[in-house]
Write a protein that holds these residues in place. Structure first.
Motif, PDB file in Angstrom:
ATOM      1  N   LEU A  57      13.447  -9.276  46.123  1.00  0.00           N
ATOM      2  CA  LEU A  57      13.707  -9.797  44.783  1.00  0.00           C
ATOM      3  C   LEU A  57      13.494 -11.305  44.687  1.00  0.00           C
ATOM      4  N   ASP A  58      13.543 -12.006  45.824  1.00  0.00           N
ATOM      5  CA  ASP A  58      13.283 -13.441  45.767  1.00  0.00           C
ATOM      6  C   ASP A  58      11.807 -13.773  45.951  1.00  0.00           C
ATOM      7  N   ARG A  59      10.962 -12.726  46.050  1.00  0.00           N
ATOM      8  CA  ARG A  59       9.519 -12.951  46.181  1.00  0.00           C
ATOM      9  C   ARG A  59       8.728 -12.089  45.217  1.00  0.00           C
ATOM     10  N   PHE A 163      14.995  -0.011  34.307  1.00  0.00           N
ATOM     11  CA  PHE A 163      15.309  -0.157  35.727  1.00  0.00           C
ATOM     12  C   PHE A 163      16.030  -1.468  36.009  1.00  0.00           C
ATOM     13  N   THR A 164      16.762  -1.485  37.121  1.00  0.00           N
ATOM     14  CA  THR A 164      17.219  -2.743  37.713  1.00  0.00           C
ATOM     15  C   THR A 164      16.305  -3.034  38.900  1.00  0.00           C
ATOM     16  N   GLY A 165      16.519  -4.149  39.590  1.00  0.00           N
ATOM     17  CA  GLY A 165      15.722  -4.435  40.772  1.00  0.00           C
ATOM     18  C   GLY A 165      14.289  -4.809  40.438  1.00  0.00           C
ATOM     19  N   ARG A 166      13.383  -4.487  41.354  1.00  0.00           N
ATOM     20  CA  ARG A 166      11.996  -4.944  41.229  1.00  0.00           C
ATOM     21  C   ARG A 166      11.317  -4.430  39.974  1.00  0.00           C
ATOM     22  N   TYR A 167      11.546  -3.177  39.600  1.00  0.00           N
ATOM     23  CA  TYR A 167      10.867  -2.620  38.432  1.00  0.00           C
ATOM     24  C   TYR A 167      11.355  -3.241  37.123  1.00  0.00           C
ATOM     25  N   GLY A 168      12.454  -3.983  37.177  1.00  0.00           N
ATOM     26  CA  GLY A 168      12.941  -4.623  35.974  1.00  0.00           C
ATOM     27  C   GLY A 168      12.137  -5.846  35.570  1.00  0.00           C
ATOM     28  N   THR A 169      11.256  -6.310  36.451  1.00  0.00           N
ATOM     29  CA  THR A 169      10.404  -7.472  36.197  1.00  0.00           C
ATOM     30  C   THR A 169       8.952  -7.010  36.207  1.00  0.00           C
ATOM     31  N   PRO A 170       8.081  -7.578  35.363  1.00  0.00           N
ATOM     32  CA  PRO A 170       6.679  -7.138  35.337  1.00  0.00           C
ATOM     33  C   PRO A 170       6.002  -7.188  36.702  1.00  0.00           C
ATOM     34  N   ASN A 172       3.439  -8.621  37.860  1.00  0.00           N
ATOM     35  CA  ASN A 172       3.024  -9.923  38.401  1.00  0.00           C
ATOM     36  C   ASN A 172       4.201 -10.869  38.643  1.00  0.00           C
ATOM     37  N   GLY A 173       5.410 -10.371  38.499  1.00  0.00           N
ATOM     38  CA  GLY A 173       6.579 -11.168  38.832  1.00  0.00           C
ATOM     39  C   GLY A 173       7.217 -11.917  37.682  1.00  0.00           C
ATOM     40  N   GLY A 174       6.485 -12.126  36.600  1.00  0.00           N
ATOM     41  CA  GLY A 174       7.046 -12.876  35.483  1.00  0.00           C
ATOM     42  C   GLY A 174       7.013 -14.370  35.733  1.00  0.00           C
ATOM     43  N   PRO A 175       7.109 -15.164  34.686  1.00  0.00           N
ATOM     44  CA  PRO A 175       6.901 -16.613  34.809  1.00  0.00           C
ATOM     45  C   PRO A 175       7.941 -17.322  35.663  1.00  0.00           C
ATOM     46  N   VAL A 176       9.192 -16.902  35.599  1.00  0.00           N
ATOM     47  CA  VAL A 176      10.237 -17.600  36.355  1.00  0.00           C
ATOM     48  C   VAL A 176      10.100 -17.328  37.847  1.00  0.00           C
ATOM     49  N   LYS A 177       9.928 -16.070  38.209  1.00  0.00           N
ATOM     50  CA  LYS A 177       9.807 -15.721  39.620  1.00  0.00           C
ATOM     51  C   LYS A 177       8.513 -16.252  40.221  1.00  0.00           C
ATOM     52  N   LEU A 178       7.433 -16.241  39.450  1.00  0.00           N
ATOM     53  CA  LEU A 178       6.176 -16.794  39.948  1.00  0.00           C
ATOM     54  C   LEU A 178       6.324 -18.265  40.307  1.00  0.00           C
ATOM     55  N   ARG A 179       7.070 -18.994  39.495  1.00  0.00           N
ATOM     56  CA  ARG A 179       7.226 -20.432  39.708  1.00  0.00           C
ATOM     57  C   ARG A 179       7.903 -20.722  41.045  1.00  0.00           C
ATOM     58  N   VAL A 185       5.186 -18.966  51.175  1.00  0.00           N
ATOM     59  CA  VAL A 185       5.574 -17.580  50.908  1.00  0.00           C
ATOM     60  C   VAL A 185       4.333 -16.695  50.845  1.00  0.00           C
ATOM     61  N   VAL A 186       3.286 -17.159  50.184  1.00  0.00           N
ATOM     62  CA  VAL A 186       2.038 -16.392  50.092  1.00  0.00           C
ATOM     63  C   VAL A 186       1.422 -16.211  51.468  1.00  0.00           C
ATOM     64  N   ALA A 187       1.380 -17.260  52.267  1.00  0.00           N
ATOM     65  CA  ALA A 187       0.806 -17.174  53.609  1.00  0.00           C
ATOM     66  C   ALA A 187       1.576 -16.189  54.479  1.00  0.00           C
ATOM     67  N   ASP A 188       2.898 -16.179  54.350  1.00  0.00           N
ATOM     68  CA  ASP A 188       3.720 -15.258  55.132  1.00  0.00           C
ATOM     69  C   ASP A 188       3.472 -13.814  54.723  1.00  0.00           C
ATOM     70  N   PHE A 189       3.429 -13.558  53.419  1.00  0.00           N
ATOM     71  CA  PHE A 189       3.155 -12.201  52.934  1.00  0.00           C
ATOM     72  C   PHE A 189       1.779 -11.738  53.408  1.00  0.00           C
TER      73      PHE A 189
END
Length: 450
Positions: A57-59, A163-170, A172-179, A185-189
Protein backbone atom coordinates in the motif's frame (compact mmCIF):
# COMPACT_ATOMS: atom_id res chain seq x y z
CA UNK A 1 -23.53 -1.15 -69.67
CA UNK A 2 -23.52 -1.70 -65.90
CA UNK A 3 -20.14 -2.20 -64.23
CA UNK A 4 -21.70 -3.50 -61.02
CA UNK A 5 -21.17 -7.14 -60.24
CA UNK A 6 -23.80 -9.20 -58.44
CA UNK A 7 -23.29 -9.41 -54.72
CA UNK A 8 -21.94 -12.84 -53.71
CA UNK A 9 -24.24 -14.98 -51.65
CA UNK A 10 -23.22 -15.59 -48.07
CA UNK A 11 -22.37 -19.15 -47.19
CA UNK A 12 -22.69 -20.79 -43.80
CA UNK A 13 -20.20 -19.69 -41.12
CA UNK A 14 -16.99 -21.68 -41.23
CA UNK A 15 -15.92 -23.58 -38.11
CA UNK A 16 -12.92 -22.18 -36.28
CA UNK A 17 -10.29 -23.99 -34.26
CA UNK A 18 -7.66 -22.07 -32.33
CA UNK A 19 -4.13 -23.02 -33.44
CA UNK A 20 -2.33 -25.47 -31.16
CA UNK A 21 0.62 -23.71 -29.52
CA UNK A 22 4.09 -25.18 -29.19
CA UNK A 23 5.60 -25.18 -25.70
CA UNK A 24 9.20 -25.49 -24.55
CA UNK A 25 11.21 -24.74 -21.43
CA UNK A 26 14.33 -22.61 -21.74
CA UNK A 27 16.39 -22.10 -18.61
CA UNK A 28 14.00 -20.96 -15.89
CA UNK A 29 11.40 -19.68 -18.33
CA UNK A 30 8.80 -21.05 -20.71
CA UNK A 31 8.14 -20.29 -24.37
CA UNK A 32 4.67 -20.63 -25.90
CA UNK A 33 4.52 -20.11 -29.66
CA UNK A 34 2.07 -20.27 -32.55
CA UNK A 35 3.40 -20.72 -36.07
CA UNK A 36 1.32 -18.76 -38.59
CA UNK A 37 2.68 -19.46 -42.08
CA UNK A 38 2.90 -16.27 -44.12
CA UNK A 39 2.52 -13.95 -41.11
CA UNK A 40 5.64 -11.85 -41.58
CA UNK A 41 5.05 -9.47 -38.67
CA UNK A 42 5.58 -11.24 -35.37
CA UNK A 43 4.23 -10.49 -31.91
CA UNK A 44 6.51 -11.22 -28.94
CA UNK A 45 5.27 -10.85 -25.34
CA UNK A 46 6.95 -11.47 -21.99
CA UNK A 47 4.40 -12.26 -19.27
CA UNK A 48 5.40 -11.76 -15.64
CA UNK A 49 3.17 -11.90 -12.53
CA UNK A 50 4.17 -8.46 -11.20
CA UNK A 51 0.68 -6.99 -11.52
CA UNK A 52 -0.57 -4.04 -9.50
CA UNK A 53 -2.78 -6.17 -7.22
CA UNK A 54 0.24 -7.37 -5.25
CA UNK A 55 1.75 -3.93 -4.62
CA UNK A 56 2.30 -2.85 -0.99
CA UNK A 57 0.00 0.00 0.00
CA UNK A 58 2.95 2.36 0.39
CA UNK A 59 4.07 1.63 -3.19
CA UNK A 60 0.81 1.77 -5.09
CA UNK A 61 1.43 2.56 -8.76
CA UNK A 62 5.03 1.34 -8.87
CA UNK A 63 4.30 -1.34 -11.48
CA UNK A 64 2.56 1.14 -13.75
CA UNK A 65 5.32 3.73 -13.35
CA UNK A 66 8.01 1.13 -14.02
CA UNK A 67 6.25 0.14 -17.23
CA UNK A 68 6.40 3.76 -18.34
CA UNK A 69 10.08 4.17 -17.43
CA UNK A 70 11.14 1.04 -19.35
CA UNK A 71 10.38 2.98 -22.53
CA UNK A 72 13.40 5.16 -21.76
CA UNK A 73 15.58 2.18 -22.63
CA UNK A 74 19.17 1.41 -21.69
CA UNK A 75 20.39 4.90 -22.50
CA UNK A 76 17.52 6.83 -20.92
CA UNK A 77 15.62 9.80 -22.32
CA UNK A 78 13.08 7.80 -24.40
CA UNK A 79 15.86 5.97 -26.26
CA UNK A 80 14.06 2.63 -26.74
CA UNK A 81 11.60 3.55 -29.50
CA UNK A 82 14.24 5.00 -31.87
CA UNK A 83 16.48 1.98 -31.26
CA UNK A 84 13.64 -0.42 -32.16
CA UNK A 85 12.65 1.58 -35.21
CA UNK A 86 15.88 0.67 -36.97
CA UNK A 87 14.50 -2.89 -37.07
CA UNK A 88 10.94 -1.84 -37.92
CA UNK A 89 9.86 -2.89 -34.43
CA UNK A 90 7.43 -1.38 -31.94
CA UNK A 91 7.55 -1.51 -28.12
CA UNK A 92 4.58 -2.93 -26.21
CA UNK A 93 3.88 -2.64 -22.48
CA UNK A 94 0.69 -3.31 -20.56
CA UNK A 95 0.34 -3.46 -16.79
CA UNK A 96 -2.84 -4.98 -15.35
CA UNK A 97 -3.96 -5.97 -11.88
CA UNK A 98 -2.70 -9.51 -12.50
CA UNK A 99 0.27 -9.16 -14.85
CA UNK A 100 3.19 -7.13 -16.18
CA UNK A 101 3.39 -7.67 -19.95
CA UNK A 102 6.12 -6.27 -22.18
CA UNK A 103 7.09 -7.08 -25.73
CA UNK A 104 7.73 -6.05 -29.31
CA UNK A 105 6.00 -6.34 -32.66
CA UNK A 106 8.63 -6.82 -35.35
CA UNK A 107 9.21 -8.10 -38.89
CA UNK A 108 10.02 -11.80 -38.68
CA UNK A 109 13.24 -11.16 -40.62
CA UNK A 110 14.52 -8.87 -37.84
CA UNK A 111 13.04 -10.66 -34.87
CA UNK A 112 16.37 -11.72 -33.34
CA UNK A 113 17.73 -8.17 -33.34
CA UNK A 114 14.47 -6.69 -32.07
CA UNK A 115 14.15 -9.26 -29.27
CA UNK A 116 17.75 -8.65 -28.19
CA UNK A 117 17.01 -4.93 -27.83
CA UNK A 118 13.75 -5.71 -26.05
CA UNK A 119 15.42 -8.10 -23.60
CA UNK A 120 18.11 -5.54 -22.80
CA UNK A 121 15.46 -2.88 -22.14
CA UNK A 122 13.50 -5.19 -19.80
CA UNK A 123 16.44 -6.69 -17.91
CA UNK A 124 18.90 -3.79 -17.76
CA UNK A 125 17.22 -0.42 -18.37
CA UNK A 126 18.95 2.80 -17.40
CA UNK A 127 16.26 3.81 -14.85
CA UNK A 128 17.92 7.21 -14.56
CA UNK A 129 16.46 9.17 -11.63
CA UNK A 130 15.63 12.12 -13.87
CA UNK A 131 13.66 9.81 -16.20
CA UNK A 132 11.73 8.28 -13.31
CA UNK A 133 10.81 11.72 -11.94
CA UNK A 134 9.83 12.97 -15.40
CA UNK A 135 7.63 9.95 -16.09
CA UNK A 136 6.09 10.16 -12.62
CA UNK A 137 5.20 13.83 -13.05
CA UNK A 138 3.76 13.10 -16.49
CA UNK A 139 1.57 10.35 -15.06
CA UNK A 140 0.24 12.68 -12.37
CA UNK A 141 -0.51 15.38 -14.92
CA UNK A 142 -2.16 12.84 -17.22
CA UNK A 143 -4.22 11.49 -14.32
CA UNK A 144 -5.90 14.84 -13.69
CA UNK A 145 -6.24 15.56 -17.40
CA UNK A 146 -7.97 12.22 -18.01
CA UNK A 147 -10.13 12.70 -14.93
CA UNK A 148 -11.56 15.86 -16.47
CA UNK A 149 -13.55 13.50 -18.71
CA UNK A 150 -16.72 12.56 -16.76
CA UNK A 151 -16.77 8.92 -17.90
CA UNK A 152 -13.13 8.39 -16.87
CA UNK A 153 -13.72 10.11 -13.54
CA UNK A 154 -16.71 7.91 -12.73
CA UNK A 155 -14.89 4.71 -13.71
CA UNK A 156 -11.86 5.57 -11.60
CA UNK A 157 -14.09 5.99 -8.56
CA UNK A 158 -15.47 2.44 -8.76
CA UNK A 159 -12.62 0.71 -6.91
CA UNK A 160 -12.85 2.90 -3.82
CA UNK A 161 -16.59 2.25 -3.53
CA UNK A 162 -16.28 -1.54 -3.71
CA UNK A 163 -12.93 -2.42 -2.14
CA UNK A 164 -10.47 -1.46 0.57
CA UNK A 165 -6.72 -1.93 0.14
CA UNK A 166 -5.01 -1.87 -3.24
CA UNK A 167 -8.17 -2.13 -5.36
CA UNK A 168 -9.51 0.99 -3.67
CA UNK A 169 -6.99 3.10 -5.62
CA UNK A 170 -6.78 3.25 -9.44
CA UNK A 171 -4.42 0.91 -11.28
CA UNK A 172 -1.78 3.61 -11.77
CA UNK A 173 -1.76 4.45 -8.08
CA UNK A 174 -3.50 7.81 -8.19
CA UNK A 175 -1.85 11.22 -7.93
CA UNK A 176 -1.06 11.19 -4.21
CA UNK A 177 0.51 7.74 -4.10
CA UNK A 178 2.42 8.33 -7.34
CA UNK A 179 4.00 11.43 -5.84
CA UNK A 180 5.51 9.29 -3.08
CA UNK A 181 7.30 6.95 -5.50
CA UNK A 182 11.02 7.64 -5.71
CA UNK A 183 13.60 6.44 -8.24
CA UNK A 184 14.92 4.12 -5.54
CA UNK A 185 11.48 2.50 -5.12
CA UNK A 186 11.19 1.94 -8.88
CA UNK A 187 14.70 0.47 -9.08
CA UNK A 188 13.95 -1.91 -6.21
CA UNK A 189 10.67 -3.10 -7.75
CA UNK A 190 12.35 -3.62 -11.12
CA UNK A 191 15.26 -5.58 -9.62
CA UNK A 192 13.01 -7.89 -7.57
CA UNK A 193 9.99 -8.35 -9.83
CA UNK A 194 11.13 -7.77 -13.42
CA UNK A 195 14.87 -8.12 -13.98
CA UNK A 196 15.28 -11.26 -11.89
CA UNK A 197 12.10 -13.12 -12.90
CA UNK A 198 12.11 -15.28 -16.05
CA UNK A 199 8.41 -15.29 -16.91
CA UNK A 200 6.75 -16.78 -20.00
CA UNK A 201 7.63 -15.71 -23.53
CA UNK A 202 4.84 -15.69 -26.12
CA UNK A 203 5.86 -15.69 -29.80
CA UNK A 204 3.43 -15.60 -32.76
CA UNK A 205 4.24 -15.30 -36.46
CA UNK A 206 5.75 -17.26 -39.34
CA UNK A 207 8.25 -19.21 -37.28
CA UNK A 208 9.64 -21.45 -40.02
CA UNK A 209 13.10 -19.90 -39.68
CA UNK A 210 12.97 -18.81 -36.05
CA UNK A 211 15.03 -20.46 -33.32
CA UNK A 212 12.62 -20.29 -30.38
CA UNK A 213 15.13 -21.70 -27.93
CA UNK A 214 17.62 -18.99 -28.83
CA UNK A 215 14.95 -16.30 -28.36
CA UNK A 216 14.18 -17.76 -24.95
CA UNK A 217 17.85 -17.70 -23.94
CA UNK A 218 18.08 -14.06 -25.05
CA UNK A 219 15.06 -13.01 -22.97
CA UNK A 220 15.44 -15.22 -19.90
CA UNK A 221 19.24 -15.24 -19.55
CA UNK A 222 19.96 -16.33 -15.95
CA UNK A 223 16.71 -15.03 -14.43
CA UNK A 224 15.08 -17.08 -11.67
CA UNK A 225 11.92 -19.19 -12.08
CA UNK A 226 8.66 -17.29 -12.02
CA UNK A 227 7.20 -17.19 -8.49
CA UNK A 228 3.60 -18.09 -7.87
CA UNK A 229 1.59 -14.93 -7.30
CA UNK A 230 -0.47 -15.13 -4.09
CA UNK A 231 -4.25 -15.11 -4.50
CA UNK A 232 -6.01 -13.46 -1.57
CA UNK A 233 -9.60 -12.24 -2.00
CA UNK A 234 -9.70 -8.49 -1.31
CA UNK A 235 -11.72 -6.90 1.47
CA UNK A 236 -15.00 -5.26 0.48
CA UNK A 237 -15.56 -1.60 1.26
CA UNK A 238 -18.04 -0.75 3.98
CA UNK A 239 -21.06 1.46 3.51
CA UNK A 240 -24.73 1.09 2.81
CA UNK A 241 -25.77 -0.45 -0.49
CA UNK A 242 -27.45 0.36 -2.74
CA UNK A 243 -26.29 3.94 -2.76
CA UNK A 244 -25.45 6.77 -5.15
CA UNK A 245 -22.24 8.77 -5.09
CA UNK A 246 -22.49 12.03 -7.00
CA UNK A 247 -19.19 13.56 -8.14
CA UNK A 248 -19.97 17.24 -8.54
CA UNK A 249 -18.97 18.84 -11.83
CA UNK A 250 -20.68 22.27 -11.79
CA UNK A 251 -22.03 23.34 -15.15
CA UNK A 252 -21.72 19.92 -16.78
CA UNK A 253 -24.38 19.44 -19.46
CA UNK A 254 -23.96 15.66 -19.39
CA UNK A 255 -23.70 13.05 -16.68
CA UNK A 256 -21.55 9.93 -16.71
CA UNK A 257 -23.41 7.09 -14.98
CA UNK A 258 -21.74 3.89 -13.76
CA UNK A 259 -23.50 1.07 -11.93
CA UNK A 260 -21.07 -1.38 -10.31
CA UNK A 261 -21.12 -4.30 -7.89
CA UNK A 262 -18.94 -7.23 -6.89
CA UNK A 263 -18.69 -10.29 -9.10
CA UNK A 264 -16.96 -13.69 -8.90
CA UNK A 265 -13.29 -14.05 -9.82
CA UNK A 266 -12.12 -15.20 -13.24
CA UNK A 267 -11.66 -18.86 -12.22
CA UNK A 268 -15.15 -18.94 -10.68
CA UNK A 269 -16.98 -17.53 -13.71
CA UNK A 270 -18.60 -19.39 -16.60
CA UNK A 271 -17.67 -16.85 -19.28
CA UNK A 272 -20.18 -17.77 -22.01
CA UNK A 273 -23.07 -17.47 -19.57
CA UNK A 274 -21.79 -14.28 -17.91
CA UNK A 275 -20.72 -12.50 -21.09
CA UNK A 276 -23.76 -13.70 -23.01
CA UNK A 277 -26.12 -12.30 -20.40
CA UNK A 278 -24.11 -9.07 -20.27
CA UNK A 279 -24.38 -8.78 -24.06
CA UNK A 280 -28.16 -9.01 -23.86
CA UNK A 281 -28.38 -6.33 -21.20
CA UNK A 282 -25.92 -3.77 -22.53
CA UNK A 283 -23.03 -5.30 -24.44
CA UNK A 284 -24.31 -5.28 -28.03
CA UNK A 285 -25.79 -2.56 -30.20
CA UNK A 286 -29.08 -4.48 -30.10
CA UNK A 287 -28.92 -4.83 -26.31
CA UNK A 288 -31.94 -3.90 -24.25
CA UNK A 289 -30.39 -0.84 -22.64
CA UNK A 290 -29.05 0.48 -25.92
CA UNK A 291 -32.43 0.07 -27.57
CA UNK A 292 -34.18 1.78 -24.64
CA UNK A 293 -31.77 4.59 -23.67
CA UNK A 294 -30.43 5.36 -27.12
CA UNK A 295 -32.98 4.31 -29.73
CA UNK A 296 -36.28 4.92 -27.93
CA UNK A 297 -35.49 7.70 -25.44
CA UNK A 298 -32.57 9.38 -27.21
CA UNK A 299 -30.68 9.92 -23.96
CA UNK A 300 -27.27 8.56 -24.97
CA UNK A 301 -25.00 7.59 -27.83
CA UNK A 302 -24.47 4.16 -26.31
CA UNK A 303 -24.30 1.88 -23.29
CA UNK A 304 -21.47 -0.40 -22.14
CA UNK A 305 -21.79 -3.46 -19.95
CA UNK A 306 -19.10 -5.95 -18.90
CA UNK A 307 -17.47 -8.10 -16.23
CA UNK A 308 -13.97 -7.08 -15.13
CA UNK A 309 -12.66 -10.42 -13.89
CA UNK A 310 -9.39 -10.81 -12.00
CA UNK A 311 -7.61 -13.77 -10.43
CA UNK A 312 -8.92 -12.97 -6.95
CA UNK A 313 -12.16 -11.07 -7.52
CA UNK A 314 -14.43 -9.46 -10.08
CA UNK A 315 -16.55 -6.42 -10.79
CA UNK A 316 -19.68 -5.99 -12.89
CA UNK A 317 -19.80 -2.57 -14.56
CA UNK A 318 -22.58 -0.90 -16.52
CA UNK A 319 -21.87 2.59 -17.89
CA UNK A 320 -23.34 5.29 -20.08
CA UNK A 321 -23.27 9.05 -20.58
CA UNK A 322 -26.52 10.96 -20.82
CA UNK A 323 -27.94 14.47 -20.99
CA UNK A 324 -27.97 15.97 -17.49
CA UNK A 325 -31.76 16.34 -17.40
CA UNK A 326 -32.15 12.62 -18.16
CA UNK A 327 -29.76 11.38 -15.44
CA UNK A 328 -32.26 10.21 -12.83
CA UNK A 329 -34.62 8.65 -15.37
CA UNK A 330 -31.69 6.80 -16.95
CA UNK A 331 -30.95 5.21 -13.58
CA UNK A 332 -34.55 4.09 -13.08
CA UNK A 333 -34.78 2.77 -16.65
CA UNK A 334 -31.55 0.80 -16.15
CA UNK A 335 -32.81 -0.76 -12.92
CA UNK A 336 -36.13 -1.61 -14.56
CA UNK A 337 -34.39 -3.37 -17.45
CA UNK A 338 -32.29 -5.42 -15.03
CA UNK A 339 -35.42 -6.42 -13.12
CA UNK A 340 -37.17 -7.38 -16.37
CA UNK A 341 -34.22 -9.48 -17.53
CA UNK A 342 -34.10 -11.31 -14.20
CA UNK A 343 -37.84 -11.89 -14.17
CA UNK A 344 -38.51 -12.77 -17.82
CA UNK A 345 -35.19 -14.12 -19.10
CA UNK A 346 -34.08 -13.72 -22.72
CA UNK A 347 -35.79 -14.34 -26.03
CA UNK A 348 -34.68 -16.83 -28.67
CA UNK A 349 -33.74 -13.90 -30.92
CA UNK A 350 -31.46 -12.48 -28.22
CA UNK A 351 -29.94 -15.91 -27.63
CA UNK A 352 -29.13 -16.28 -31.33
CA UNK A 353 -27.60 -12.79 -31.45
CA UNK A 354 -25.31 -13.71 -28.53
CA UNK A 355 -24.24 -16.94 -30.23
CA UNK A 356 -23.48 -15.26 -33.54
CA UNK A 357 -21.64 -12.26 -32.08
CA UNK A 358 -19.31 -14.53 -30.11
CA UNK A 359 -18.64 -17.29 -32.66
CA UNK A 360 -19.10 -16.20 -36.28
CA UNK A 361 -16.35 -13.58 -36.17
CA UNK A 362 -13.66 -15.75 -34.55
CA UNK A 363 -11.60 -16.20 -37.76
CA UNK A 364 -11.36 -12.41 -38.02
CA UNK A 365 -10.85 -11.89 -34.29
CA UNK A 366 -7.77 -14.13 -34.36
CA UNK A 367 -6.47 -13.18 -37.79
CA UNK A 368 -3.42 -11.22 -36.61
CA UNK A 369 -0.29 -12.09 -34.66
CA UNK A 370 -1.25 -9.52 -32.02
CA UNK A 371 -4.67 -11.02 -31.38
CA UNK A 372 -3.31 -14.55 -31.16
CA UNK A 373 -0.59 -13.35 -28.79
CA UNK A 374 -3.21 -11.61 -26.62
CA UNK A 375 -5.13 -14.88 -26.33
CA UNK A 376 -1.97 -16.70 -25.27
CA UNK A 377 -1.18 -13.99 -22.71
CA UNK A 378 -4.64 -14.44 -21.20
CA UNK A 379 -4.07 -18.18 -21.00
CA UNK A 380 -0.78 -17.66 -19.17
CA UNK A 381 -2.13 -15.06 -16.72
CA UNK A 382 -5.22 -17.07 -15.79
CA UNK A 383 -3.75 -20.60 -16.07
CA UNK A 384 -6.17 -21.53 -18.85
CA UNK A 385 -5.89 -24.66 -21.02
CA UNK A 386 -4.49 -24.23 -24.53
CA UNK A 387 -7.90 -25.07 -26.03
CA UNK A 388 -9.48 -22.26 -23.99
CA UNK A 389 -10.75 -20.40 -27.09
CA UNK A 390 -12.32 -23.57 -28.49
CA UNK A 391 -14.02 -24.23 -25.17
CA UNK A 392 -15.37 -20.70 -25.16
CA UNK A 393 -16.74 -21.13 -28.67
CA UNK A 394 -18.38 -24.42 -27.70
CA UNK A 395 -19.78 -22.77 -24.59
CA UNK A 396 -21.42 -20.00 -26.60
CA UNK A 397 -22.73 -22.47 -29.18
CA UNK A 398 -24.31 -24.57 -26.43
CA UNK A 399 -25.98 -21.70 -24.58
CA UNK A 400 -29.70 -21.87 -23.90
CA UNK A 401 -32.17 -19.15 -23.00
CA UNK A 402 -32.43 -20.76 -19.57
CA UNK A 403 -28.67 -20.44 -19.10
CA UNK A 404 -28.77 -16.70 -19.72
CA UNK A 405 -31.83 -16.16 -17.56
CA UNK A 406 -30.17 -18.01 -14.69
CA UNK A 407 -26.98 -15.98 -15.16
CA UNK A 408 -29.01 -12.76 -14.89
CA UNK A 409 -30.53 -13.92 -11.61
CA UNK A 410 -27.26 -15.21 -10.16
CA UNK A 411 -24.78 -12.58 -11.36
CA UNK A 412 -26.72 -9.29 -11.37
CA UNK A 413 -27.17 -7.66 -7.96
CA UNK A 414 -28.68 -4.20 -8.46
CA UNK A 415 -29.68 -3.91 -4.79
CA UNK A 416 -26.05 -4.46 -3.79
CA UNK A 417 -24.73 -1.90 -6.27
CA UNK A 418 -23.16 1.50 -6.10
CA UNK A 419 -24.20 4.02 -8.74
CA UNK A 420 -21.55 6.62 -9.44
CA UNK A 421 -22.62 9.76 -11.28
CA UNK A 422 -20.25 12.47 -12.49
CA UNK A 423 -22.35 15.54 -13.20
CA UNK A 424 -23.78 18.87 -12.02
CA UNK A 425 -25.02 18.29 -8.46
CA UNK A 426 -27.13 21.46 -8.46
CA UNK A 427 -29.17 20.06 -11.34
CA UNK A 428 -29.31 16.32 -10.66
CA UNK A 429 -28.93 15.71 -6.90
CA UNK A 430 -32.60 16.05 -6.00
CA UNK A 431 -33.90 13.96 -8.95
CA UNK A 432 -31.42 11.23 -7.99
CA UNK A 433 -32.74 11.25 -4.42
CA UNK A 434 -36.28 10.95 -5.76
CA UNK A 435 -35.42 7.68 -7.54
CA UNK A 436 -35.47 5.99 -4.12
CA UNK A 437 -32.56 3.80 -5.12
CA UNK A 438 -30.54 4.65 -2.03
CA UNK A 439 -28.87 7.47 -0.13
CA UNK A 440 -27.05 10.08 -2.21
CA UNK A 441 -23.71 11.54 -1.18
CA UNK A 442 -22.06 14.45 -3.00
CA UNK A 443 -18.27 14.55 -3.33
CA UNK A 444 -15.70 16.90 -4.77
CA UNK A 445 -13.85 14.76 -7.35
CA UNK A 446 -10.46 16.03 -6.15
CA UNK A 447 -11.17 14.69 -2.66
CA UNK A 448 -11.32 11.08 -3.87
CA UNK A 449 -7.55 10.59 -3.93
CA UNK A 450 -6.35 13.17 -1.42
Amino acid sequence: MSMLQPRPELGPPQPYTFPKPRRLSVGSGHVIAIDVPGQQYAAVRLVQPAGAANEPLDRMGVAYLTGEVLEDGVRGNSSLAPALEQYGAEWVCRVTWDSFVTGVDAPITRISDAVALFAEAVRAPALRPEDVVRRRDQLIERFWLDSSVPSTLAMRAVGGQLFTGRYGTPLNGGPVKLRDLTPEVVADFHARSIASVAGTLVVVGDLSGVDLEELGKTVFADAAPTPTAPITPPEHASGERPRIMLLDRPGSVQSAVVLAHHAPSRPETDLPKADGMSDVLGGMFTSRLNMELRERLGYTYGVGCQFDLRRDSGVFILRTQVDAAATAHSVTVTLAEIDRLQADGVTEEELEAVRESNTVGLPVTYSTARSLASALVEMVVHDLPEDHVDRLRAGFEGLTAEDLGMAARNLLHPRESVVIVAGDAAQIEEPLRETGFGPVSVRDPESLWS
